[in-house]
Design a protein around this motif. Structure first.
Motif, PDB file in Angstrom:
ATOM      1  N   PHE A 212       0.829  -1.209   0.000  1.00 49.35           N
ATOM      2  CA  PHE A 212       0.000   0.000   0.000  1.00 49.35           C
ATOM      3  C   PHE A 212       0.864   1.260   0.000  1.00 49.35           C
ATOM      4  CE2 PHE A 212      -2.250   3.425   2.177  1.00 49.35           C
ATOM      5  CZ  PHE A 212      -3.421   3.484   1.434  1.00 49.35           C
ATOM      6  N   LEU A 213       1.923   1.287   0.809  1.00 53.35           N
ATOM      7  CA  LEU A 213       2.793   2.462   0.865  1.00 53.35           C
ATOM      8  C   LEU A 213       3.539   2.659  -0.449  1.00 53.35           C
ATOM      9  CD1 LEU A 213       4.256   2.123   4.481  1.00 53.35           C
ATOM     10  CD2 LEU A 213       2.603   3.811   3.665  1.00 53.35           C
ATOM     11  N   THR A 214       3.898   1.565  -1.109  1.00 57.39           N
ATOM     12  CA  THR A 214       4.544   1.680  -2.417  1.00 57.39           C
ATOM     13  C   THR A 214       3.603   2.302  -3.435  1.00 57.39           C
ATOM     14  OG1 THR A 214       5.873  -0.289  -1.929  1.00 57.39           O
ATOM     15  CG2 THR A 214       5.756   0.416  -4.226  1.00 57.39           C
TER      16      THR A 214
ATOM     17  N   ILE B 293       8.746  -0.555   6.128  1.00 55.86           N
ATOM     18  CA  ILE B 293       7.545   0.262   6.306  1.00 55.86           C
ATOM     19  C   ILE B 293       7.913   1.668   6.755  1.00 55.86           C
ATOM     20  CG2 ILE B 293       5.484   0.550   7.743  1.00 55.86           C
ATOM     21  CD1 ILE B 293       5.150  -2.477   7.675  1.00 55.86           C
ATOM     22  N   GLY B 294       8.876   1.783   7.657  1.00 53.99           N
ATOM     23  CA  GLY B 294       9.316   3.102   8.109  1.00 53.99           C
ATOM     24  C   GLY B 294       9.911   3.927   6.988  1.00 53.99           C
ATOM     25  N   TYR B 295      10.737   3.302   6.152  1.00 48.88           N
ATOM     26  CA  TYR B 295      11.357   4.019   5.036  1.00 48.88           C
ATOM     27  C   TYR B 295      10.309   4.458   4.021  1.00 48.88           C
ATOM     28  CZ  TYR B 295      14.142   4.827   0.833  1.00 48.88           C
ATOM     29  OH  TYR B 295      14.691   5.385  -0.300  1.00 48.88           O
ATOM     30  N   LEU B 296       9.403   3.552   3.668  1.00 51.06           N
ATOM     31  CA  LEU B 296       8.361   3.893   2.701  1.00 51.06           C
ATOM     32  C   LEU B 296       7.412   4.947   3.245  1.00 51.06           C
ATOM     33  CD1 LEU B 296       7.473   0.366   1.271  1.00 51.06           C
ATOM     34  CD2 LEU B 296       8.681   2.205   0.099  1.00 51.06           C
ATOM     35  N   SER B 297       7.124   4.896   4.539  1.00 50.64           N
ATOM     36  CA  SER B 297       6.246   5.905   5.140  1.00 50.64           C
ATOM     37  C   SER B 297       6.865   7.289   5.029  1.00 50.64           C
ATOM     38  CB  SER B 297       5.973   5.566   6.610  1.00 50.64           C
ATOM     39  OG  SER B 297       5.302   4.329   6.730  1.00 50.64           O
TER      40      SER B 297
ATOM     41  N   LEU C 257       3.689  13.276  -0.355  1.00 45.31           N
ATOM     42  CA  LEU C 257       2.347  13.769  -0.077  1.00 45.31           C
ATOM     43  C   LEU C 257       2.380  15.232   0.352  1.00 45.31           C
ATOM     44  CD1 LEU C 257       0.645  10.795   1.817  1.00 45.31           C
ATOM     45  CD2 LEU C 257      -0.143  11.849  -0.300  1.00 45.31           C
ATOM     46  N   TYR C 258       3.371  15.590   1.138  1.00 45.10           N
ATOM     47  CA  TYR C 258       3.502  16.977   1.583  1.00 45.10           C
ATOM     48  C   TYR C 258       3.774  17.896   0.393  1.00 45.10           C
ATOM     49  CZ  TYR C 258       5.528  21.096   3.800  1.00 45.10           C
ATOM     50  OH  TYR C 258       5.824  22.387   4.173  1.00 45.10           O
ATOM     51  N   LEU C 259       4.683  17.480  -0.479  1.00 47.27           N
ATOM     52  CA  LEU C 259       4.989  18.297  -1.648  1.00 47.27           C
ATOM     53  C   LEU C 259       3.777  18.431  -2.566  1.00 47.27           C
ATOM     54  CD1 LEU C 259       8.559  16.987  -2.557  1.00 47.27           C
ATOM     55  CD2 LEU C 259       7.965  19.152  -1.451  1.00 47.27           C
ATOM     56  N   THR C 260       3.033  17.340  -2.734  1.00 48.13           N
ATOM     57  CA  THR C 260       1.840  17.383  -3.584  1.00 48.13           C
ATOM     58  C   THR C 260       0.769  18.278  -2.986  1.00 48.13           C
ATOM     59  OG1 THR C 260       2.321  15.119  -4.294  1.00 48.13           O
ATOM     60  CG2 THR C 260       0.128  15.973  -4.770  1.00 48.13           C
ATOM     61  N   ALA C 261       0.575  18.175  -1.661  1.00 44.40           N
ATOM     62  CA  ALA C 261      -0.415  19.030  -0.995  1.00 44.40           C
ATOM     63  C   ALA C 261      -0.017  20.493  -1.082  1.00 44.40           C
ATOM     64  CB  ALA C 261      -0.568  18.605   0.463  1.00 44.40           C
ATOM     65  N   ARG C 262       1.284  20.781  -0.955  1.00 41.58           N
ATOM     66  CA  ARG C 262       1.751  22.170  -1.087  1.00 41.58           C
ATOM     67  C   ARG C 262       1.499  22.683  -2.499  1.00 41.58           C
ATOM     68  NH1 ARG C 262       5.575  24.465   2.325  1.00 41.58           N
ATOM     69  NH2 ARG C 262       5.358  26.214   0.875  1.00 41.58           N
ATOM     70  N   ALA C 263       1.691  21.817  -3.490  1.00 41.01           N
ATOM     71  CA  ALA C 263       1.439  22.236  -4.874  1.00 41.01           C
ATOM     72  C   ALA C 263      -0.042  22.527  -5.088  1.00 41.01           C
ATOM     73  CB  ALA C 263       1.917  21.148  -5.836  1.00 41.01           C
ATOM     74  N   PHE C 264      -0.916  21.764  -4.442  1.00 47.29           N
ATOM     75  CA  PHE C 264      -2.351  21.986  -4.576  1.00 47.29           C
ATOM     76  C   PHE C 264      -2.822  23.189  -3.774  1.00 47.29           C
ATOM     77  CE2 PHE C 264      -2.765  17.994  -6.668  1.00 47.29           C
ATOM     78  CZ  PHE C 264      -4.022  17.982  -7.253  1.00 47.29           C
TER      79      PHE C 264
ATOM     80  N   HIS D 144      10.949  -2.522  -2.625  1.00 43.24           N
ATOM     81  CA  HIS D 144      10.601  -2.978  -1.277  1.00 43.24           C
ATOM     82  C   HIS D 144       9.513  -4.045  -1.246  1.00 43.24           C
ATOM     83  CE1 HIS D 144      12.955  -0.339   1.527  1.00 43.24           C
ATOM     84  NE2 HIS D 144      13.203   0.236   0.356  1.00 43.24           N
ATOM     85  N   PRO D 145       8.477  -4.008  -2.100  1.00 39.33           N
ATOM     86  CA  PRO D 145       7.531  -5.123  -2.064  1.00 39.33           C
ATOM     87  C   PRO D 145       8.183  -6.469  -2.349  1.00 39.33           C
ATOM     88  CG  PRO D 145       6.585  -3.273  -3.248  1.00 39.33           C
ATOM     89  CD  PRO D 145       8.024  -2.935  -3.011  1.00 39.33           C
TER      90      PRO D 145
END
Length: 228
Positions: free
Chosen positions: A109-111, A193-197, A204-211, A173-174
């Motif tokens: 899911f994280l991938t 999981i920690g690395y992928l998170s 997600l932060y960069l995408t939200a900032r762009a939006f 990673h999968p």
């Protein structure tokens, strides 16, 4: 033959899952920009982060369904190629626990979330669906290709520098998480999981900032298009 079929099937499934979900996410954003419906969506009394999370969440569910479909299909095809052996993993002394399946599902899911965030971020700067598909393919496909190395070699047999280089690619990673699940090495899956998170949250932060800004409505870059 069973272990060989697993090592062949999983990289193909991951590759198809990542490319499919990324194309869907990028096409959704580019289509709204092309059809001028993104402006209406952004004027609704809904947080921009909610819009991003909803698009990623919906596409991720579709990606997981597609991944399961591809997995069963490819396992059936590869299994017939190896003669349809009736030997199971349990006969080999390999036991898959519910905890291992859950951890592996989180990795998948994280991938997918990482791929979707990257695709949406790239699609913001595309003028239309064709441009979005071009840029997503040119960026995500090279990132997914290293996972095919694990079809022919084991991570532990590689030099440390090469192993760390492969692990820096989220799309590998999968595959290694599946191997760790079979070996019962759940601590390594937790590290994955920690690395992928961290990687998924950063995108997600960069995408939200762009939006969050208004430049998303005017940001354009002609990927793969000839201008007259």
């Amino acid at each position: 033959a069973i272990l060989a079929s697993q090592s062949v099937t999983l990289p193909i499934v991951v590759f198809l899952m990542v490319t499919l979900t990324a194309q869907i996410a990028a096409g959704a954003i580019a289509s709204e920009k092309e059809n001028k419906t993104l402006e209406t969506l952004l004027t609704l009394p809904v947080k921009r982060t909610t819009i991003v999370a909803s698009k990623i969440g919906g596409t991720a569910v579709m990606g997981l369904i597609a991944a399961l479909t591809y997995t069963f299909g490819m396992r059936s095809y590869i299994g017939s190629s190896f003669g349809g052996s009736n030997v199971s993993l349990g006969d080999l002394g390999i036991r898959i626990t519910p905890q291992g399946i859950l951890l592996f599902g989180v990795v998948v899911f994280l991938t997918v979330a990482f791929a979707l965030s990257l695709a949406m971020l790239l699609a913001i700067f595309s003028e239309d669906v064709q441009s979005a598909n071009t840029v997503v393919s040119s960026v995500i496909l090279p990132l997914a290709f290293p996972s095919f190395i694990l079809m022919y070699t084991d991570l532990s047999s590689l030099p440390k520098a090469a192993a760390y280089a492969l692990l820096s690619d989220p799309f590998t990673h999968p595959i290694v998480a599946y191997q760790w699940m079979l070996a019962g090495e759940y601590a390594r899956i937790a590290w994955s999981i920690g690395y992928l998170s961290a990687a998924a949250l950063a995108l997600l932060y960069l995408t939200a900032r762009a939006f969050s800004g208004e430049k998303i409505l005017t940001a354009k870059m002609g990927w793969g298009r000839r201008r007259r």
